[in-house]
Design a protein around this motif. Structure first.
Motif, short mmCIF file in Angstrom:
data_model
loop_
_atom_site.label_atom_id
_atom_site.label_comp_id
_atom_site.label_asym_id
_atom_site.label_seq_id
_atom_site.Cartn_x
_atom_site.Cartn_y
_atom_site.Cartn_z
N CYS A 176 -19.28 25.15 -25.55
CA CYS A 176 -17.87 25.25 -25.95
C CYS A 176 -16.95 24.97 -24.76
CB CYS A 176 -17.59 26.64 -26.53
SG CYS A 176 -18.22 26.89 -28.20
N ALA A 177 -17.32 25.49 -23.59
CA ALA A 177 -16.50 25.25 -22.40
C ALA A 177 -16.49 23.77 -22.05
CB ALA A 177 -17.04 26.06 -21.23
N GLY A 178 -17.64 23.10 -22.16
CA GLY A 178 -17.69 21.68 -21.86
C GLY A 178 -16.84 20.85 -22.79
N LEU A 179 -16.90 21.16 -24.09
CA LEU A 179 -16.12 20.40 -25.06
C LEU A 179 -14.63 20.62 -24.87
CD1 LEU A 179 -18.34 20.94 -28.24
CD2 LEU A 179 -17.99 18.79 -27.01
N LEU A 180 -14.21 21.85 -24.58
CA LEU A 180 -12.79 22.10 -24.38
C LEU A 180 -12.30 21.55 -23.05
CD1 LEU A 180 -12.11 25.64 -25.89
CD2 LEU A 180 -12.00 23.39 -26.96
N ALA A 181 -13.13 21.59 -22.01
CA ALA A 181 -12.74 21.00 -20.73
C ALA A 181 -12.56 19.50 -20.87
CB ALA A 181 -13.79 21.32 -19.67
N GLN A 182 -13.44 18.87 -21.63
CA GLN A 182 -13.30 17.44 -21.88
C GLN A 182 -12.01 17.16 -22.65
OE1 GLN A 182 -15.74 15.30 -24.92
NE2 GLN A 182 -16.66 14.28 -23.14
N ARG A 183 -11.70 18.01 -23.61
CA ARG A 183 -10.47 17.83 -24.38
C ARG A 183 -9.23 17.98 -23.50
NH1 ARG A 183 -9.48 19.85 -30.50
NH2 ARG A 183 -7.28 19.33 -30.68
N ALA A 184 -9.34 18.80 -22.46
CA ALA A 184 -8.22 18.99 -21.54
C ALA A 184 -8.02 17.79 -20.62
CB ALA A 184 -8.42 20.25 -20.71
#
Length: 327
Positions: free
Chosen positions: A158-166
């Protein structure tokens, strides 16, 4: 109306209890659970009795029954349908920080309506995405930042997906090839710890292992911070503060969800944070994090193996539905 509840009764021991469904009071809602989710890391510590007694009051789940360590009905990933409550919520699917219980009682203001187009099971991830969002806020990630996430479990993914989205350039660091393969299917680059390059602007650690923390510090850039999302319970991992830790002016920042991340604390409430996390799940890649289903009544027989199986990411608990003649 009778209601089924999952209770942890001792180290590795659990049972299904039957009780009267709760009655809502002023400002409350009665929710019939559709699905709940197993958060493997935290619930594993609870199941093994590894919550330190001195912080048991801090580690209460928001809608917990009983007291840690045992007996306790824990958990905090729940999506259900409102049976009784304000007109604006009647019949709505809502996410709440509740556990594996057929019916839950919540304050209306603590219910988050699931977007109509969002699959019910995906909405369970809101409570995990909230942890990841807190990390993104704390790290103040922005466009082209080089971010590494050590550990491709539920929180790490989840952290990876949201960091990518940022807007960050994300590298997942994970020892298991199966997890690295999943990362690549999700559109995230992934390498083994020994192949991970250094000089990352931000490093997020989620593996809950001393080796993972050592890797996170090693690959952080000078003056960098390791955003620590792991919770170790009663364990005290060795923290590698020798070598070049001081020379490179590194820091370790604890960022769980008890408070909103410091850069946003004056601008966002915890309720707003959870609501934002739910809306950020509008990405069908999150569906790949669901790895299995178990019926509520089978949970005592299966929980131990589910917590031990490395392939488990988010396991869904399916709940029975009541049909009442007066509704």
């Amino acid at each position: 109306m009778r209601s089924l509840q999952y209770w942890t009764t001792g180290p590795g021991a659990s049972e299904i209890r039957e009780a009267d469904a709760p009655t809502p009071g002023e400002g409350q809602v009665l929710i019939e659970t559709l699905v709940s989710g197993i958060s493997r890391g935290t619930e594993g510590l609870v199941a093994r009795g590894q919550v330190p007694s001195e912080i048991a009051h801090l580690m209460r789940a928001p809608n917990q029954l009983g007291e840690l360590p045992f007996p306790v009905s824990h958990g905090y990933l729940n999506v259900g349908v409102v049976l009784e409550g304000p007109d604006r919520l009647m019949g709505q699917r809502v996410f709440t920080l509740s556990g594996h219980r057929q019916h839950v009682l919540m304050d209306a203001e603590d219910c988050h309506v699931v977007p109509q187009e969002m699959p019910t099971e995906r909405a369970l991830l809101a409570g995990i995405a909230e942890v990841a969002l807190n990390a993104v806020w704390e790290a103040q990630l922005t466009l082209t930042d080089r971010a590494a996430v050590v550990g491709a479990g539920l929180v790490g993914l989840c952290a990876g997906l949201l960091a990518q989205r940022a807007g960050a350039e994300v590298l997942m660091v994970e020892p298991q090839e199966e997890r690295r393969h999943l990362c690549r299917q999700l559109g995230l680059n992934a390498v083994s710890p020994e192949d991970a390059p250094g000089d990352h602007d931000v490093t997020v650690h989620t593996s809950a292992a001393a080796a993972g923390l050592e890797t996170a510090l090693r690959i952080a850039g000078d003056d960098g911070s390791v955003i620590e999302l792991s919770w170790y319970g009663t364990r005290s991992p060795e923290v590698p503060l020798g070598a070049d830790f001081h020379a490179r002016r590194l820091s370790i920042v604890g960022v769980q969800v008890g408070e909103v991340a410091a850069p946003k604390r004056l601008r966002r409430t915890r309720r707003e944070r959870l609501g934002a996390a739910l809306t950020l799940l509008d990405d069908d890649r999150f569906d790949r994090l669901i790895t299995g289903h178990t019926a509520l009544h089978e949970l005592p027989q299966r929980m131990g193996s589910l917590l031990d199986e490395s392939e488990t990411i988010l396991h869904v608990v399916d709940h029975p539905r009541h049909r009442r003649s007066n509704r």
